[in-house]
Enzyme design. Structure first.
Site, PDB file in Angstrom:
ATOM      1  N   GLY A 168       0.945  -1.176  -0.099  1.00  0.00           N
ATOM      2  CA  GLY A 168      -0.079  -0.085  -0.003  1.00  0.00           C
ATOM      3  C   GLY A 168       0.841   1.223  -0.151  1.00  0.00           C
ATOM      4  O   GLY A 168       2.151   1.257  -0.264  1.00  0.00           O
ATOM      5  N   ALA A 249       2.946  -3.332  11.369  1.00  0.00           N
ATOM      6  CA  ALA A 249       1.424  -3.371  11.138  1.00  0.00           C
ATOM      7  C   ALA A 249       0.460  -3.387  12.276  1.00  0.00           C
ATOM      8  O   ALA A 249       0.115  -2.514  13.085  1.00  0.00           O
ATOM      9  CB  ALA A 249       0.937  -3.931   9.916  1.00  0.00           C
ATOM     10  N   ARG A 250       0.020  -4.646  12.424  1.00  0.00           N
ATOM     11  CA  ARG A 250      -0.824  -5.025  13.461  1.00  0.00           C
ATOM     12  C   ARG A 250      -0.403  -6.342  13.917  1.00  0.00           C
ATOM     13  O   ARG A 250       0.006  -7.394  13.346  1.00  0.00           O
ATOM     14  CB  ARG A 250      -2.432  -5.033  12.975  1.00  0.00           C
ATOM     15  CG  ARG A 250      -3.002  -3.924  12.879  1.00  0.00           C
ATOM     16  CD  ARG A 250      -2.936  -2.837  14.159  1.00  0.00           C
ATOM     17  NE  ARG A 250      -3.690  -1.726  14.303  1.00  0.00           N
ATOM     18  CZ  ARG A 250      -3.267  -0.593  13.850  1.00  0.00           C
ATOM     19  NH1 ARG A 250      -1.938  -0.484  13.866  1.00  0.00           N
ATOM     20  NH2 ARG A 250      -4.143   0.476  13.854  1.00  0.00           N
ATOM     21  N   GLU A 279      -1.591  -6.412  23.636  1.00  0.00           N
ATOM     22  CA  GLU A 279      -0.875  -5.179  24.097  1.00  0.00           C
ATOM     23  C   GLU A 279      -1.388  -4.484  25.217  1.00  0.00           C
ATOM     24  O   GLU A 279      -2.575  -4.286  25.473  1.00  0.00           O
ATOM     25  CB  GLU A 279      -0.787  -4.132  22.718  1.00  0.00           C
ATOM     26  CG  GLU A 279      -0.170  -4.465  21.568  1.00  0.00           C
ATOM     27  CD  GLU A 279      -0.238  -3.406  20.255  1.00  0.00           C
ATOM     28  OE1 GLU A 279      -0.745  -2.461  20.652  1.00  0.00           O
ATOM     29  OE2 GLU A 279       0.477  -3.953  19.578  1.00  0.00           O
ATOM     30  N   HIS A 298       4.620  -0.012  20.014  1.00  0.00           N
ATOM     31  CA  HIS A 298       3.551   0.324  19.156  1.00  0.00           C
ATOM     32  C   HIS A 298       3.596   1.906  19.012  1.00  0.00           C
ATOM     33  O   HIS A 298       2.355   2.528  19.097  1.00  0.00           O
ATOM     34  CB  HIS A 298       2.106  -0.064  19.493  1.00  0.00           C
ATOM     35  CG  HIS A 298       1.070  -0.088  18.309  1.00  0.00           C
ATOM     36  ND1 HIS A 298      -0.104  -0.893  18.303  1.00  0.00           N
ATOM     37  CD2 HIS A 298       1.054   0.723  17.236  1.00  0.00           C
ATOM     38  CE1 HIS A 298      -0.615  -0.711  17.128  1.00  0.00           C
ATOM     39  NE2 HIS A 298      -0.129   0.189  16.480  1.00  0.00           N
TER      40      HIS A 298
END
Length: 362
Positions: A168, A249-250, A279, A298
């Site tokens: 992306g 990302a995740r 998290e 994060h």
């Protein structure tokens, strides 16, 4: 500046409370809220710091600019007039129920233009940190183990093959940052047009090929049902023993238990994680004690550039809706044409002398 409670009849914006610290300061610094003041738009911080937005938080607001709280189906229970816009400060929207927002005529926007370069830079930072064994070398100094430095020879980035899971906007920006290192880039993204990849000089391949051929695999896709545990034990087993895995990302895109097993067994060289399946990670998480893993809470991309970029993008979405226009980065495109949204955007356009956007009744 924090606006007071809005005047009757004004376009009103609520800003999620998690932007503020205990002293009332915006933890992100300048997120361009002054542009709302300049436009005469009333805004205020929401009264509660909550993990899920509910009716008392949003009822009567025209827009919500938020970072951490979830937007769920329950968010709309008891709401008499839903916001026209949920403007997320960031690019992820896995905590937003898009279907619920669409049913209630609410737009959801994200800020890819603001996050693109900071996240791409963070990915490059993490990549270099992992290849150069930064965590291990930091511990050598702090723990008085200077004589062990020969055991932590790093890998150079120049000429390596970099694998991207997701191509992306942010990943495409990373491709540009990698060019001075003369890397070869291979990517898995079933939604990326082949011509776009060709223009970038990126070779598209399936996920297994990326995992097997890359010297470093970087997770940069969004979290969906399709990408949950995209990197599992089977795909980790495809990687070279000399390769490293990064996730910016995740967390749930990577099967964390499988990654821990692969690292413990020496099946891959190392990892860099800015995100985790849970998290924050528990104190007993084995990743916390591994020298060949670089970790970040994060927040590796959190810089002043990220603050002004994401804030400016979210505020622009608010300003566009306030004048009856459709914002740029709408993720629930199916909402366009919804009767509630159409009526209210048309009225705002008329009030501000704008032409109603396509699909919106004047």
């Amino acid at each position: 500046m924090t606006s007071s409670q809005p005047a009757e009849g004004r376009f009103t914006v609520g800003v999620s409370r998690d932007f503020r610290d205990a002293d009332g300061r915006n933890v992100w610094g300048d997120i361009r809220l002054s542009e709302l003041d300049a436009a005469g738009i009333a805004w205020h911080y929401l009264p509660r710091d909550t993990r899920e937005l509910l009716a008392p938080d949003i009822d009567g607001l025209d827009a919500v600019l938020f970072a951490g709280p979830a937007v769920t189906a329950r968010t709309f229970d008891g709401v008499t007039r839903p916001p026209l816009l949920f403007a997320r400060f960031g690019v992820g929207y896995d905590a937003v129920d898009l279907d619920a927002c669409t049913r209630h005529g609410a737009l959801v926007t994200i800020t890819p233009d603001g996050a693109r370069r900071p996240v791409a830079t963070a990915a490059l930072t993490m990549l270099l940190a992992v290849l150069h064994n930064v965590t291990a070398k930091d511990r050598l100094v702090r723990q008085g183990r200077w004589s062990e430095r020969e055991q932590w020879m790093g890998l150079g980035l120049t000429g390596r093959r970099i694998g991207l899971l997701g191509l992306g906007n942010t990943a495409r920006d990373l491709v540009g940052l990698l060019r001075p290192f003369d890397t070869e880039v291979i990517a898995y993204d079933p939604y990326c047009p082949p011509e776009t990849a060709r223009e970038l000089g990126v070779r598209l391949a399936d996920a297994d090929t990326v995992m097997a051929e890359a010297d470093a695999v970087i997770v940069m896709c969004v979290l969906t049902e399709e990408t949950y545990h995209l990197v599992d034990s089977r795909r980790l087993a495809l990687m070279k023993p000399s390769a490293v895995l990064l996730n910016v990302a995740r967390g749930p895109i990577v099967d964390e238990a499988a990654l821990i097993d692969a690292l413990r067994a020496g099946r891959i060289r190392g990892a860099g994680l800015d995100v985790f399946e849970s998290e924050p990670p528990g104190a007993d998480n084995p990743l916390l004690s591994m020298d060949n893993v670089v970790l970040s809470p994060h927040s590796l991309a959190w810089t002043d550039e990220m603050s002004t970029g994401n804030g400016g993008s979210a505020v622009r979405a608010v300003l566009e809706v306030a004048t009856g226009r459709l914002p740029r980065f709408v993720v629930n495109r199916d909402v366009i044409g919804h009767a509630y949204l159409s009526e209210r955007l048309g009225a705002l356009a008329a009030d501000t002398g704008q032409h109603a956007p396509a699909g919106v009744r004047p």
